[in-house]
Design an enzyme around this catalytic site. Structure first.
Site, mmCIF file in Angstrom:
data_model
loop_
_atom_site.group_PDB
_atom_site.id
_atom_site.type_symbol
_atom_site.label_atom_id
_atom_site.label_comp_id
_atom_site.label_asym_id
_atom_site.label_seq_id
_atom_site.Cartn_x
_atom_site.Cartn_y
_atom_site.Cartn_z
ATOM 1 N N SER A 120 44.149 -0.329 8.744
ATOM 2 C CA SER A 120 43.213 -1.221 7.260
ATOM 3 C C SER A 120 42.689 -1.534 8.151
ATOM 4 O O SER A 120 41.339 -1.695 8.950
ATOM 5 C CB SER A 120 44.191 -1.662 6.469
ATOM 6 O OG SER A 120 43.910 -2.436 5.582
ATOM 7 N N HIS B 2 48.821 4.174 1.601
ATOM 8 C CA HIS B 2 47.435 3.939 2.802
ATOM 9 C C HIS B 2 48.013 3.871 4.070
ATOM 10 O O HIS B 2 48.597 3.482 4.806
ATOM 11 C CB HIS B 2 47.378 1.902 2.006
ATOM 12 C CG HIS B 2 46.370 1.363 2.488
ATOM 13 N ND1 HIS B 2 45.107 1.160 3.032
ATOM 14 C CD2 HIS B 2 46.496 0.013 3.605
ATOM 15 C CE1 HIS B 2 45.327 0.451 3.658
ATOM 16 N NE2 HIS B 2 45.775 -0.246 4.052
ATOM 17 N N ASP C 96 44.218 7.408 -0.666
ATOM 18 C CA ASP C 96 44.478 6.046 -0.248
ATOM 19 C C ASP C 96 43.799 4.467 -1.097
ATOM 20 O O ASP C 96 42.453 4.737 -1.655
ATOM 21 C CB ASP C 96 43.872 5.736 1.255
ATOM 22 C CG ASP C 96 44.161 4.417 1.309
ATOM 23 O OD1 ASP C 96 43.632 3.263 1.196
ATOM 24 O OD2 ASP C 96 44.249 4.318 3.053
#
Length: 534
Positions: free
Chosen positions: A243, A503, A475
């Site tokens: 991320s 995710h 996602d």
């Protein structure tokens, strides 16, 4: 990144209800503040975005030589087999003589025989997620055995985060009030209250962390990583970032392309888009995740949002009606501090569960308890896990560091309530369920006491070794097209696709994904073009 559910996070919260939710939320941590993570322009991604900061000279400047040559004093810490140390870096790279920042580092030596490949630095995202917590609770013990056998597993809490001179803002009681501020104001009074909450948070950060706030940017954190690389004795940096950690890793590659080793960027962010686009993309991503959850829920008996034959749109209407009910009448939770389940806390709890389909059952049960039994305890627990609040009412500095980094990296998405109101139709179109709340959450950087130093830009990292960019098609926090964009920007980018929900992808159950990444980490061979896994 994230601040009140406005996506941008990656593995940050430590005390998750389940280990998988923990990893997903950590990776999400970086996301839920994306609201402040990009510039305020409306420039679309692509060739019109600004160029990234220029690559730094290969030779180490003499003013930084003492940092690059320092020796760390390792001591046992935490769980068995882990060592910790403190590393120094200049507070201000443009003025190294102005003082230092002390950064916490942890490692677990390679478990196999023979000479290891080197160090493997991991970052779970946020910004604000503790990389050391992530290493000790997951990466250092849960990464594949053959990877841990060949690498010294290493983590560093970035400047301003957790053990590395943390940014400080509100205390626990003040954070309780902040997290319960109404994010869907119905009138001028509620709007004024929301603005006042954002201003109080921002001003508190300025009052308690004035020294740090101008020096917690992603560029500075990436430069710290290069000092760590040198101190560890590695010629090149090997790295896995999730991320927000992908933005940190890509930034490093842009600054030090010749020092890139094996980089995995999982749940990739697109550095070339502006804040409003970023937030709209994430809002749509959470709607996509909620649609998938809705379809799954109505196929199961006891779905609190409808039964067989109920459409995802109707499920969304039912959830919105529940949120509106909580807005007027919060429900009991049994919380020791007297907190009730309000609309903002319930919204945060639902969003938290969108990061990993493994949390869907937990969310169904939490919604059933709240909607049918008037018991908001389980949804409150999900919200607390997102904010990293423990049972004693103490918050980690996740949210504080998150805002500090995001608001410095790029100008705010909105400069005032008028701009939010103008953007509401677009956000509500992107997500009828979450659009209103996520639009208002994007206001938090508007009153930040330090002016942003970054802006949207492309990162090419010309001359870097192959870099693996991982994207998940559904996602919620880092939409798949971001991974596509970043892999195209990077001169040596290789896109690895996971067709599925949740995710990030590495270590989440796909043998195909894990094998591809492990092969790259161990042999340096990136996945072939167009590689897709499910």
């Amino acid at each position: 990144m994230h601040t009140r559910p406005s996506p941008r996070r990656t593995s940050g919260p430590r005390a998750r209800a389940t280990a998988r939710l923990a990893a997903g939320l950590l990776a999400a941590a970086a996301l839920l503040v994306s609201a402040c993570s990009s510039g305020s322009s409306t420039t679309p991604a692509g060739d019109t975005a600004d160029a990234a900061p220029a690559a730094l000279p290969r030779a180490t400047p003499s003013a930084l030589s003492s940092y690059y040559s320092q020796r760390l004093r390792w001591q046992s810490c935490g769980a068995s087999g882990f060592q910790c140390a403190t590393m120094k870096a200049p507070l201000d790279y443009d003025n190294p003589g102005a003082g230092d920042v002390r950064l916490a580092v942890a490692r677990k030596n390679a478990t196999g025989k023979g000479r290891p490949i080197g160090s493997l630095l991991v970052n779970p995202g946020g910004p604000g997620g503790s990389a050391i917590d992530y290493l000790q609770s997951y990466a250092g013990i849960g990464y594949p055995a053959n990877v841990r056998a060949r690498y010294d597993m290493v983590a560093m809490d970035p400047r301003g985060v957790a053990r590395s001179e943390p940014v400080k803002c509100l205390d626990g009681r003040q954070m309780d009030a902040y997290t319960q501020a109404d994010m869907t104001p119905d009138d001028q009074r509620e709007q004024n209250a929301l603005v006042a909450a954002d201003k109080e948070f921002d001003e508190s950060c300025g009052a308690h962390s004035a020294r740090l706030l101008r020096h917690v940017s992603t560029v500075e954190a990436a430069r710290d990583m290069d000092i760590l690389r040198a101190v560890l004795g590695d010629r090149r940096l090997n790295y896995v970032g999730a991320s927000y950690g992908t933005f940190l890793g890509a930034t490093y590659a842009g600054l030090f392309p010749d020092r890139v080793g094996r980089l995995v960027l999982d749940g990739a962010m697109d550095p070339s888009i502006d804040a409003r686009t970023l937030n709209l993309d994430q809002t749509a991503g959470f709607e996509t995740a909620f649609q998938a959850f809705s379809k799954d829920c109505v196929r199961r008996s006891g779905c609190p949002l409808g039964g067989k034959g109920t459409t995802p749109a109707q499920v969304g209407d039912h959830l919105k009606a529940f949120f509106h009910k909580l807005d007027a009448h919060p429900i009991p939770t049994g919380d020791a501090d007297g907190r009730k389940l309000s609309e903002p806390l319930a919204t945060t709890g639902v969003i938290a569960a969108m990061y990993d389909q493994g949390a869907w059952e937990q969310l169904r049960e939490a919604l059933a308890s709240a909607m049918k039994e008037n018991d908001g305890a389980s949804l409150l627990a999900l919200s607390d896990s997102y904010y990293e609040r423990n049972a004693s009412g103490h918050y980690s500095n996740l949210m504080m560091a998150n805002s500090a980094v995001n608001c410095l990296d790029l100008p705010p998405a909105f400069t005032g309530p008028d701009q939010v109101r103008q953007a509401l139709p677009a956000f509500e179109k992107a997500s009828p369920v979450f659009g209103d709340a996520l639009a208002w959450a994007a206001l938090n950087c508007a009153y930040w006491p330090v002016k942003a130093t970054g802006k949207p830009h492309r990162i090419e990292a010309r001359g870097a070794a192959p870099i693996v960019v991982v994207g998940t098609t559904r996602d919620p926090a880092t939409p798949y097209r971001w991974a596509q964009s970043l892999s195209r920007q990077l001169s040596s980018g290789h896109l690895l696709t996971y067709v599925g929900d949740g995710h990030t992808a590495y270590g989440r159950g796909s043998t195909c994904i894990d094998t591809s990444i492990n092969t790259y980490l161990l042999n340096g061979t990136p996945p072939p073009p167009g590689k897709r896994c499910s």
